[in-house]
Design a protein around this motif. Structure first.
Motif, PDB file in Angstrom:
ATOM      1  N   ARG A  55       0.822  -1.210   0.000  1.00 21.35           N
ATOM      2  CA  ARG A  55       0.000   0.000   0.000  1.00 21.35           C
ATOM      3  C   ARG A  55       0.856   1.259   0.000  1.00 21.35           C
ATOM      4  O   ARG A  55       0.546   2.243  -0.685  1.00 21.35           O
ATOM      5  CB  ARG A  55      -0.905  -0.013   1.235  1.00 21.35           C
ATOM      6  CG  ARG A  55      -1.865  -1.185   1.298  1.00 21.35           C
ATOM      7  CD  ARG A  55      -2.943  -1.090   0.262  1.00 21.35           C
ATOM      8  NE  ARG A  55      -3.875  -2.216   0.344  1.00 21.35           N
ATOM      9  CZ  ARG A  55      -4.958  -2.348  -0.430  1.00 21.35           C
ATOM     10  NH1 ARG A  55      -5.204  -1.436  -1.338  1.00 21.35           N
ATOM     11  NH2 ARG A  55      -5.744  -3.405  -0.304  1.00 21.35           N
ATOM     12  N   SER A  56       1.933   1.232   0.750  1.00 20.65           N
ATOM     13  CA  SER A  56       2.810   2.411   0.801  1.00 20.65           C
ATOM     14  C   SER A  56       3.439   2.684  -0.557  1.00 20.65           C
ATOM     15  O   SER A  56       3.559   3.841  -0.984  1.00 20.65           O
ATOM     16  CB  SER A  56       3.893   2.197   1.857  1.00 20.65           C
ATOM     17  OG  SER A  56       4.661   1.035   1.558  1.00 20.65           O
ATOM     18  N   ASP A  57       3.842   1.621  -1.255  1.00 24.79           N
ATOM     19  CA  ASP A  57       4.424   1.813  -2.585  1.00 24.79           C
ATOM     20  C   ASP A  57       3.401   2.382  -3.560  1.00 24.79           C
ATOM     21  O   ASP A  57       3.728   3.234  -4.395  1.00 24.79           O
ATOM     22  CB  ASP A  57       4.969   0.488  -3.111  1.00 24.79           C
ATOM     23  CG  ASP A  57       6.239   0.066  -2.404  1.00 24.79           C
ATOM     24  OD1 ASP A  57       6.889   0.950  -1.828  1.00 24.79           O
ATOM     25  OD2 ASP A  57       6.557  -1.131  -2.404  1.00 24.79           O
ATOM     26  N   ASN A  59       0.881   4.336  -2.871  1.00 27.28           N
ATOM     27  CA  ASN A  59       0.684   5.754  -2.571  1.00 27.28           C
ATOM     28  C   ASN A  59       1.847   6.596  -3.074  1.00 27.28           C
ATOM     29  O   ASN A  59       1.653   7.663  -3.681  1.00 27.28           O
ATOM     30  CB  ASN A  59       0.508   5.937  -1.064  1.00 27.28           C
ATOM     31  CG  ASN A  59      -0.741   5.259  -0.548  1.00 27.28           C
ATOM     32  OD1 ASN A  59      -1.709   5.080  -1.285  1.00 27.28           O
ATOM     33  ND2 ASN A  59      -0.735   4.865   0.716  1.00 27.28           N
ATOM     34  N   GLN A  60       3.076   6.135  -2.836  1.00 24.71           N
ATOM     35  CA  GLN A  60       4.231   6.905  -3.281  1.00 24.71           C
ATOM     36  C   GLN A  60       4.307   6.967  -4.803  1.00 24.71           C
ATOM     37  O   GLN A  60       4.629   8.018  -5.380  1.00 24.71           O
ATOM     38  CB  GLN A  60       5.504   6.286  -2.703  1.00 24.71           C
ATOM     39  CG  GLN A  60       5.606   6.382  -1.184  1.00 24.71           C
ATOM     40  CD  GLN A  60       6.864   5.729  -0.648  1.00 24.71           C
ATOM     41  OE1 GLN A  60       7.734   5.329  -1.424  1.00 24.71           O
ATOM     42  NE2 GLN A  60       6.975   5.617   0.672  1.00 24.71           N
TER      43      GLN A  60
END
Length: 553
Positions: A55-57, A59-60
């Protein structure tokens, strides 16, 4: 100004401010709907940029792509990112500059975040294995049909108290969409084995996301049976192609069928051969021995007498027998080397031990070539010629036991052509279903908006406005307001009016029929008719109609 523009301006003024504002709002709404629909339905196709992300990837990556002005979309699962077709390379280069993605399946970029200070050899080895797994997983995902991949590698370890070294091994889990998962699994095994030092292909296990074992253990493609089968299929295909190239120009591709069965020997052979050539001699050594012997022999003899017994008496010796000899010997030895040739041959190829070929020819085609009156003997002769042609094209060898059979038979209608795997109409429609649906939806939206929005608006704008005199009472109102005089019956009027006196009367029709058809004529016709029937009443109507605008003013 032209009359049409004046009419349009007059019509617009007649609508009033409220109607004009409403029509302007409708027009703006129609154009906005058409624009939004065209943009939405004709948006570019998207292709996958990365899958299996955190999920973090996601978003980034979304922030970086948004800042760069590259459109993107997130998959339904939330772990994949899609970009418009044609921008994949640009997006990946941009993300690589930013060090994205940084998920668990990252490759050698893991070393970018690892400091050298305080890093043990164990941590370096673990990071190297993780990076290698991530790089191999990325390469596997680039294979067509592989949606996601995960790789686990067990490297070899050398222990101090272990006699045998542990061999490396690997396991791969893929999510595949297609029907050739087993074939791709074999390729993946060799890919992983070549990427890991000391790893053999039989030590790589491949599974799919459903838990089905795709490849494990020895590679079945390397067995002798599989190799023999593959060689036989290749030989049969080549011979079949030779037959088709030889007969297609003469009979046509749909008028014959060929079947080839080849027995192939793929055994590995090693031959050593030594050949001696007695006619080819080479002097290896020459030995020469030469001996000369000369001998002379002379003997002195003392005569036997009394003097020999006397003391101090010297006897005189006399010459005895003499002999001499001379011996010459010459010996020469020549050693010759016989020429020899040693040949060692190792063969890993194949040999065709036997071949069987069956060819069937369409009899109707032969009759067409020979003519409708062709006899069976002529057909048999032509079949024999075709058999010779096939024998030349296939390399027929009677000593090897090859068999060729050519027959002329009648082909079944509808089975002349070989089945060709071509996409049907439904498959083609399914391929372009998305584009067709978008185009059809856009056309329907434009049609509905034009029919229910623009068409009534255009009709209202182009309709003629009522003249200013229309503000007063109409001709019908004035006519209804006046007292109606007693009119004669219709039959009487019809009897008084001759046939053809009424405008538009048809020959052969009765006046009653004409009156019934003209119950509601145009105002001008009605006025002319009223003048003809009753001039006094017509004058009253005209005076009242002319006085109406003055009363209004």
């Amino acid at each position: 100004m032209p009359e049409q523009i004046q009419t349009l301006i007059a019509n617009l003024r007649g609508f009033g401010v409220r109607r004009l504002a409403l029509m302007g709002g409708i027009a703006a709404l129609v154009m906005a709907v058409i624009g939004v629909a065209s943009i939405y339905l004709n948006r570019p196709a998207y292709e996958t940029l990365y899958v299996g992300l955190d999920r973090s990837d996601v978003n980034q990556i979304g922030l970086v792509l948004g800042d760069a002005g590259i459109g993107f979309d997130v998959g339904p699962d939330g772990t994949s990112v899609l970009v418009p077709a044609g921008t994949t390379a640009q997006a990946r280069m941009l993300l690589a500059e930013k060090g994205l993605p940084t998920s668990s399946n990252a490759g050698y970029e893991l070393f970018d975040n690892v400091g050298s200070l305080g890093l043990t050899s164990f941590m370096q080895q673990i990071t190297r294995v993780r990076a290698l797994e991530g790089e191999i997983a990325r390469t596997i995902q680039s294979i067509a049909g592989v949606k996601a991949a995960r790789v686990h590698i067990v490297m070899s370890e050398r222990a101090n108290f272990r006699r045998d070294e542990q061999q490396p091994s690997a396991s791969v889990v893929i999510r595949y969409s297609g029907n050739d998962a087993e074939k791709s699994a074999m390729s993946i095994r060799h890919l992983v084995a070549a990427a890991v030092p000391g790893l053999a292909a039989d030590k790589v296990t491949v599974l799919d996301s459903n838990g089905n074992l795709l490849a494990a253990g020895d590679d079945p493609s390397n067995t002798s049976a599989a190799r023999t089968l593959g060689v036989e299929q290749t030989v049969e295909t080549q011979i079949g192609d030779n037959i088709r190239r030889a007969l297609a120009p003469y009979l046509g591709p749909d008028n014959f069928r060929a079947s080839v069965k080849a027995d192939v020997n793929t055994d590995t052979r090693q031959t050593e051969e030594t050949i001696f050539d007695p006619n080819s001699r080479v002097e290896r050594s020459v030995q020469s021995v030469k001996t000369n012997e000369n001998s002379n022999q002379k003997q002195a003899s003392t005569p036997t007498s009394v003097e020999q017994n006397l003391p101090e008496t010297q006897t005189t010796s006399t010459e005895g027998p003499q002999s001499s000899s001379q011996n010459d010997r010459k010996e020469e030895i020549t050693n010759y080397e016989i020429n020899s040739k040693k040949i060692a041959t190792v063969s890993n190829g194949y040999t065709v031990t036997k071949m069987s070929v069956a060819v069937v020819v369409n009899q109707e085609r032969l009759k067409t070539i020979l003519g409708k009156d062709a006899t069976p003997d002529q057909i048999a002769k032509r079949v024999a010629e075709i058999q010779k042609m096939v024998a030349s094209a296939t390399g027929f060898d009677e000593k090897r036991g090859d068999i060729i059979d050519v027959s002329a038979v009648e082909f079944i209608d509808g089975l002349d052509g070989e089945p060709i795997d071509q996409p049907g109409i439904l498959a083609s429609v399914g391929t372009h279903a998305g584009t067709l649906i978008n185009a059809a939806a856009f056309i329907v939206v434009v049609f509905l908006l034009a029919f229910f929005g623009l068409r009534p608006m255009a009709a209202a704008l182009t309709s003629s406005a009522k003249p200013a005199i229309a503000a007063g009472p109409s001709f019908d109102d004035v006519q209804r307001s006046l007292p109606m005089p007693e009119a004669p019956p219709v039959a009487a009027i019809a009897s008084e009016v001759p046939v053809g006196a009424l405008p538009g009367a048809r020959p052969g029709s009765t006046p009653l029929d004409d009156l019934r058809q003209k119950i509601r004529p145009a105002p001008q016709d009605r006025l002319a008719r009223m003048v003809d029937l009753n001039e006094e009443r017509t004058a009253q109507i005209l005076r009242k109609w002319a006085a109406a605008p003055e009363a209004v003013g």
